[in-house]
Scaffold this active site. Structure first.
Site, PDB file in Angstrom:
ATOM      1  N   GLY A  46      47.733  14.615   3.036  1.00  0.00           N
ATOM      2  CA  GLY A  46      48.112  15.888   2.405  1.00  0.00           C
ATOM      3  C   GLY A  46      48.899  16.715   3.409  1.00  0.00           C
ATOM      4  O   GLY A  46      48.799  17.942   3.444  1.00  0.00           O
ATOM      5  N   ALA A  47      49.718  16.019   4.223  1.00  0.00           N
ATOM      6  CA  ALA A  47      50.356  16.668   5.378  1.00  0.00           C
ATOM      7  C   ALA A  47      51.440  17.668   5.017  1.00  0.00           C
ATOM      8  O   ALA A  47      51.814  18.479   5.860  1.00  0.00           O
ATOM      9  CB  ALA A  47      50.938  15.593   6.297  1.00  0.00           C
ATOM     10  N   ASP A  50      49.831  23.082   1.615  1.00  0.00           N
ATOM     11  CA  ASP A  50      49.702  24.448   2.084  1.00  0.00           C
ATOM     12  C   ASP A  50      48.855  24.557   3.367  1.00  0.00           C
ATOM     13  O   ASP A  50      49.216  25.244   4.321  1.00  0.00           O
ATOM     14  CB  ASP A  50      49.028  25.197   0.930  1.00  0.00           C
ATOM     15  N   LYS A  53      50.713  23.377   6.374  1.00  0.00           N
ATOM     16  CA  LYS A  53      51.806  24.262   6.780  1.00  0.00           C
ATOM     17  C   LYS A  53      51.277  25.570   7.344  1.00  0.00           C
ATOM     18  O   LYS A  53      51.798  26.094   8.315  1.00  0.00           O
ATOM     19  CB  LYS A  53      52.723  24.547   5.580  1.00  0.00           C
ATOM     20  N   LYS A 220      35.021  31.759  13.809  1.00  0.00           N
ATOM     21  CA  LYS A 220      35.523  33.092  14.174  1.00  0.00           C
ATOM     22  C   LYS A 220      34.705  33.588  15.364  1.00  0.00           C
ATOM     23  O   LYS A 220      33.490  33.387  15.422  1.00  0.00           O
ATOM     24  CB  LYS A 220      35.416  34.040  12.972  1.00  0.00           C
ATOM     25  N   HIS A 278      31.130  30.433   3.329  1.00  0.00           N
ATOM     26  CA  HIS A 278      31.212  31.490   4.347  1.00  0.00           C
ATOM     27  C   HIS A 278      30.040  32.477   4.293  1.00  0.00           C
ATOM     28  O   HIS A 278      29.402  32.756   5.300  1.00  0.00           O
ATOM     29  CB  HIS A 278      32.513  32.281   4.199  1.00  0.00           C
TER      30      HIS A 278
HETATM   31  C1  BG6 Z   1      39.067  30.596   2.335  1.00  0.00           C
HETATM   32  C2  BG6 Z   1      39.121  30.904   0.869  1.00  0.00           C
HETATM   33  O1  BG6 Z   1      38.029  29.705   2.615  1.00  0.00           O
HETATM   34  O2  BG6 Z   1      38.847  31.794   3.057  1.00  0.00           O
HETATM   35  C3  BG6 Z   1      40.187  31.925   0.568  1.00  0.00           C
HETATM   36  O3  BG6 Z   1      39.391  29.708   0.153  1.00  0.00           O
HETATM   37  C4  BG6 Z   1      40.006  33.149   1.414  1.00  0.00           C
HETATM   38  O4  BG6 Z   1      40.178  32.286  -0.808  1.00  0.00           O
HETATM   39  C5  BG6 Z   1      39.870  32.760   2.877  1.00  0.00           C
HETATM   40  O5  BG6 Z   1      41.137  33.972   1.247  1.00  0.00           O
HETATM   41  C6  BG6 Z   1      39.521  33.952   3.742  1.00  0.00           C
HETATM   42  O6  BG6 Z   1      39.586  33.563   5.075  1.00  0.00           O
HETATM   43  P1  BG6 Z   1      40.044  34.592   6.189  1.00  0.00           P
HETATM   44  O7  BG6 Z   1      39.921  33.830   7.472  1.00  0.00           O
HETATM   45  O8  BG6 Z   1      41.435  35.002   5.861  1.00  0.00           O
HETATM   46  O9  BG6 Z   1      39.086  35.742   6.106  1.00  0.00           O
END
Ligand code: BG6
Length: 532
Positions: A46-47, A50, A53, A220, A278
């Site tokens: 899938g290089a 999005d 890139k 992060k 997350h």
């Molecule tokens: C991604 C989600 O995992 O995290 C996106 O698929 C979201 O929808 C993004 O925008 C947010 O990440 P960050 O690092 O920009 O806070």
């Protein structure tokens, strides 16, 4: 969802006076630097997509420019797009320039791009995978990568399974000569069953120690810092429990909309996109017990225990625990933006939620009775990610009479608040009460604030790419945790699916704080969200 919910008061936004905390810095000893990985080839499926890139290639280029990559490395991309090495390098150069408009160096790019290769592939074809060893071998010899291979699934989830099976089938998962690792992006499955199935498919070819499931939030800097903050300081841990903490708030708000990802987002929605991964990762790092040691297995074990202890959301009283929203048209940073339903590729009657707020309880000794409120949404008024720990109010306020002159409403003081800012402005602040200067006994909230200066050498993707090369799984998600997180959300998602016609979307304007029902979720517990 209750559409008639009363308008709640605006969230409290008291601005305590603040002073920057002094940061005691010591010179960085050698062993605190970035470990340079050994040689390897990175094979990206899938290089041209999005992810490649926007993140993968720019991150690898940046690591290369900073000297963090090994001497022996190459990147082998494959995708459906008909092009060759030169075309691929051109597409990626544009991507890297866009990612680093100020620092992009054409000379360094030239050196980096000599290690970029591409082949057009049909991932359904076993022949393509059978041909891979012969394609990789000359590159491995040329760059001395000792047949160490990292296979990166930068693909739509529907394709992972085929590619992983075919890798196994072509003998590419075996470690006869070098190591063979697989990196899988989120979403990891769609529900409990599909994540379990995917774990099975991966497990048939790659052991757990060779499987790297991505969650870039874990990398992060101030998320990595949560464990240090909690377990390298003796003053917070004794307070980190139900006796002293009233509630915890976890927020990830975005000003961005769905952008060009409608194809994925329409079926995912915010709960799959942000909560399963997350948000629940942030929750488990905040709530976990101290691990026996700082190694990935032990840390992941403790995180799994937290997820196991979360009380299932009562499906018959879902409204009291989960609020969903979808953005309508509005204004963000002074610009008009369209509603979710008017975004390209989105169904005009879509019921995909772009916002969710949720209340959970962790049934264990440490957290019994402490609510964890979580919210995440797109197109909100402000972009930020933070964990806020609200401590309990003092048991008796002897200054209250002085704060309450006759005829005036009683003014409560804000209990202590600790905020771990994940982004932007990464840092930690602690709010406490002090005497208002010159008063007899008036109080004022003040802020002790620690801010990381911009000293981060690596961004989240750079960190995880290097960790994958060194084989460190600390910032990756285990298969068990994926399944536990889905186990929590799948019943909720199923129930919501059954009542989706009653959502009444859109229910918050772009640029706002989200739906008013989300305020209700806390107000009925006598609490309020922090201002965004
Ligand atoms: C991604 C989600 O995992 O995290 C996106 O698929 C979201 O929808 C993004 O925008 C947010 O990440 P960050 O690092 O920009 O806070």
């Amino acid at each position: 969802m209750n559409k008639e919910a009363p308008q709640p008061p605006k969230p409290v936004d008291r601005q305590p006076s603040g002073r920057r905390a002094e940061c005691i810095t010591a010179p960085r000893p050698d062993f605190c630097g970035i470990e340079r990985p050994g040689p390897c080839g990175i094979i990206i499926f899938g290089a041209c997509g999005d992810l490649s890139k926007r993140k993968l290639i720019p991150s690898l280029y940046h690591c290369f420019a900073a000297g963090h990559l090994p001497d022996g490395f190459f990147i082998f991309g494959s995708d459906r797009i008909q092009t060759g090495d030169a075309g691929f390098r051109g597409i990626m150069e544009e991507a890297a320039r866009a990612a680093f408009p100020e620092t992009f160096s054409p000379d360094l790019w030239l050196k980096f791009s000599e290690r970029l290769f591409y082949v057009c592939a049909d991932f359904n074809s076993p022949d393509f995978f059978a041909s891979l060893p012969a394609r990789l071998k000359p590159l491995e010899e040329k760059f001395g990568t000792r047949a160490n291979r990292i296979f990166y699934m930068a693909l739509p989830p529907a394709v992972y399974e085929t590619v992983i099976r075919r890798l196994g089938g072509a003998g590419l998962a075996s470690e006869e000569r070098g190591y063979s690792r697989v990196v899988v992006e989120k979403p990891f499955g769609f529900d409990t069953e599909s994540s379990r199935h995917l774990n099975g498919v991966i497990g048939a070819s790659f052991s757990e120690s060779r499987t790297f499931r991505m969650d870039h939030y874990l990398a992060k800097e101030n998320v990595q810092n949560i464990l240090m903050f909690r377990f390298a300081n003796s003053i917070f841990e004794p307070l980190w429990n139900r006796r002293y903490i009233d509630h915890v708030e976890i927020t990830i708000s975005e000003t961005l909309g769905v952008e060009h990802r409608a194809g994925y987002y329409e079926s995912a929605g915010v709960l799959r996109d942000m909560f399963q991964n997350h948000i629940l990762q942030l929750l488990s790092l905040t709530a976990m017990e101290p691990p026996a040691s700082f190694v990935s297995e032990r840390v992941r074990e403790e995180k799994a225990k937290v997820l196991r202890s979360i009380r299932p959301v009562p499906l018959d009283r879902l409204g009291g625990h989960v609020v969903l929203g979808q953005y309508g048209a509005g204004r963000i940073n002074g610009e008009d933006v369209v509603s979710y339903r008017d975004e390209p590729g989105v169904n005009r009657n879509s019921v995909a939620p772009t916002y969710a707020a949720m209340k959970l309880f962790i049934d264990n000794w440490r957290w019994s009775g402490v609510p964890f409120y979580m919210r995440s949404g797109k197109r909100l008024g402000k972009a930020k990610a933070e964990i806020a720990i609200r401590f309990r109010a003092v048991p008796h306020l002897m200054f209250s009479r002085i704060l309450e002159p006759a005829g005036q409403p009683h003014e409560k003081i804000d209990p202590n608040l600790l905020v771990l800012r994940v982004q932007p402005d990464e840092g930690i602040s602690l709010q406490f009460q002090t005497k208002m200067p010159d008063s007899r006994a008036c109080l004022q909230p003040v802020l002790m604030d620690f801010r990381y200066e911009k000293v981060f050498l690596l961004d989240a993707y750079e960190r995880v790419l290097l960790d994958c090369m060194t084989g460190d799984q600390m910032l990756f998600v285990s298969g068990e945790i994926e399944e536990l997180a889905w186990g929590l959300l799948s019943p909720v998602l199923e129930r919501l699916e059954a009542v989706k016609d009653s959502f009444g979307f859109p229910n918050y304007p772009a640029g706002s704080n989200g739906p008013v029902e989300a305020d209700e979720l806390m107000l009925k517990d006598g609490r309020q969200w922090r201002a965004l």
